[in-house]
Design an enzyme around this catalytic site. Structure first.
Site, PDB file in Angstrom:
ATOM      1  N   GLY A 226     -37.455 -10.737 -48.074  1.00 37.28           N
ATOM      2  CA  GLY A 226     -37.067  -9.869 -46.946  1.00 37.28           C
ATOM      3  C   GLY A 226     -35.582  -9.563 -46.913  1.00 37.28           C
ATOM      4  CE  LYS A 244     -23.338  -3.668 -44.321  1.00 35.59           C
ATOM      5  NZ  LYS A 244     -24.096  -4.708 -45.003  1.00 35.59           N
TER       6      LYS A 244
END
Ligand SMILES: NC(=O)c1ccc[n+]([C@@H]2O[C@H](COP(=O)([O-])OP(=O)(O)OC[C@H]3O[C@@H](n4cnc5c(N)ncnc54)[C@H](OP(=O)(O)O)[C@@H]3O)[C@@H](O)[C@H]2O)c1
Length: 376
Positions: A226, A244
């Site tokens: 995940g 970012k």
């Protein structure tokens, strides 16, 4: 010497349980938009902390919880113990104008929209949200990566409407990055160079390829755990890292656009031709040998490969870099992030921030921290 009244006040101070807001309780009324992994974890944390915070003069009321299907609303406070069941039966959808009327009708002084979606469409409504008198706390980094005119507009509208726009979790999830960096810049510091590992999934994948996995095995394993987006190409394209680093560069005062960033994707262009994730994952093993050779070459020099975001001489770059053992980025793997700020004040050793840069609990706690900053 204390006068009688002052003495009484002094004695009443409880130093073990200081009130975060000792003047007057200022209820924060939240509308949480997006209740998936992060929004769900946030609601759980609020449910656990609500009483403790109210006792410390920090009442928090969840006025609404929304997803794409509907909005669960209750001016007296949504019942956070059974919201998952109740949201399935709602009829109304999120509507800013209606929310604004509700806020006015109920004399709500401190309304906050908490964006826990990954939606660009929703983030483009921030100017409207601010003009309707809501503060914004967001985990969604899309707005801050939009063209600079939009980026500035949000800030101007927040100021003009006396509202806050907080987004600490846009980089490094719950790690304290944006606010401390902003304060340093305000205190006259100047960014000379930045280097960081800003993706949890890529931190994991590049760590694993130095522990014996091939690039395809490491990617599949990151997906199974995940760590990646459902289609790992979204991580391997480098665009999330580029967004970012753009946010950090803008905080440092650079007026640059996403398109100005030099992004070296991990995958060759032709991997975009696969329509399904499964086809792509099967084809990924074609890269294994070439990658293993690069890994072995780096290791011969005592170095490792890392996916690194760099800001230097007003330019941003995102690329696979060979990192030597004396660099703080060398030991980062397993999903950790690191940010190394080389500045006027932090010289020659950089200011380092490191820790898990993704995950429901740390990210939700970061969003929660921003919410609390609204009254603190
Ligand atoms: N996961 C992390 O570790 C992490 C770390 C830092 C930041 N973030 C950021 O946190 C945000 C949420 O991530 P997540 O992992 O929680 O995503 P997620 O599990 O996919 O949940 C997204 C939620 O947003 C809702 N939503 C999407 N578009 C919407 C819209 N236009 N209006 C209303 N609701 C909408 C979805 O509703 P439906 O269920 O109805 O579709 C769902 O409830 C993203 O921006 C992500 O980049 C995540």
């Amino acid at each position: 010497m204390l006068l009688e009244g002052q003495k009484q006040k002094a004695l009443n101070i409880n130093w073990n349980q200081p009130s975060l807001n000792s003047i007057a309780p200022k209820t924060l009324d939240l509308i949480i938009v997006g209740c998936g992994t992060i929004g769900g974890a946030l609601i759980k944390q609020i449910n656990e902390q609500q009483k403790i915070l109210a006792a410390r003069n920090l009442p928090i009321n969840v006025l609404g919880i929304a997803n794409q299907k509907g909005i669960l609303l209750d001016p007296a406070g949504v019942d956070l113990s059974c919201w998952q069941e109740n949201i399935k039966n709602v009829k109304g959808r999120y509507n800013l104008a209606e929310l604004s009327h509700l806020v006015k009708r109920n004399n709500i002084a401190n309304p906050v929209i908490v964006d826990c979606t990954g939606s660009r469409e929703f983030s483009l409504t921030y100017p409207d949200i601010l003009e309707h008198g809501f503060n914004i706390v967001t985990a969604n980094k899309i707005a801050n990566g939009e063209p600079i005119a939009f980026y500035k507009k949000i800030r101007q509208l927040a100021e003009a409407n006396n509202k806050r726009f907080l987004y600490e979790t846009n980089i490094g999830a719950g790690l304290p990055v944006i606010d401390p960096f902003k304060k340093l810049i305000l205190a006259g510091d100047k960014l000379n160079r930045f280097e960081g590992i800003l993706s949890g999934s890529l931190s994991y994948i590049f760590g694993e390829i130095h522990k014996g996995k091939t690039i395809s095995e490491a990617t599949i394993s990151a997906r199974e755990l995940g760590f990646t987006e459902p289609d790992p190409r979204d991580d391997l394209s480098g665009m999330d890292v580029a967004r970012k680093v753009l946010i950090i560069a803008r905080e440092a005062g650079l007026e640059i656009e996403l398109t100005d960033i030099n992004v070296e994707p991990i995958l060759p262009e032709e991997f975009n031709r696969f329509t399904t994730t499964e086809e792509f994952l099967t084809a990924l093993s074609d890269l294994d040998t070439a990658f293993s050779v690069k890994v072995a070459d780096a290791e011969k020099e005592g170095a490792v490969l890392r996916y690194v975001a760099t800001i230097e001489k007003d330019q941003c770059r995102v690329a696979v870099e060979k990192i030597s053992s004396d660099n703080p980025l060398h030991e980062i793997d397993g999903g950790e992030n690191i940010l190394a700020f080389y500045t006027r004040y932090y010289d020659p050793k950089p200011l380092l921030t490191r820790g898990y840069g993704a995950g429901p609990d740390v990210t939700a706690a970061g969003v929660f921290g921003d919410i609390l900053r609204l009254v603190n």
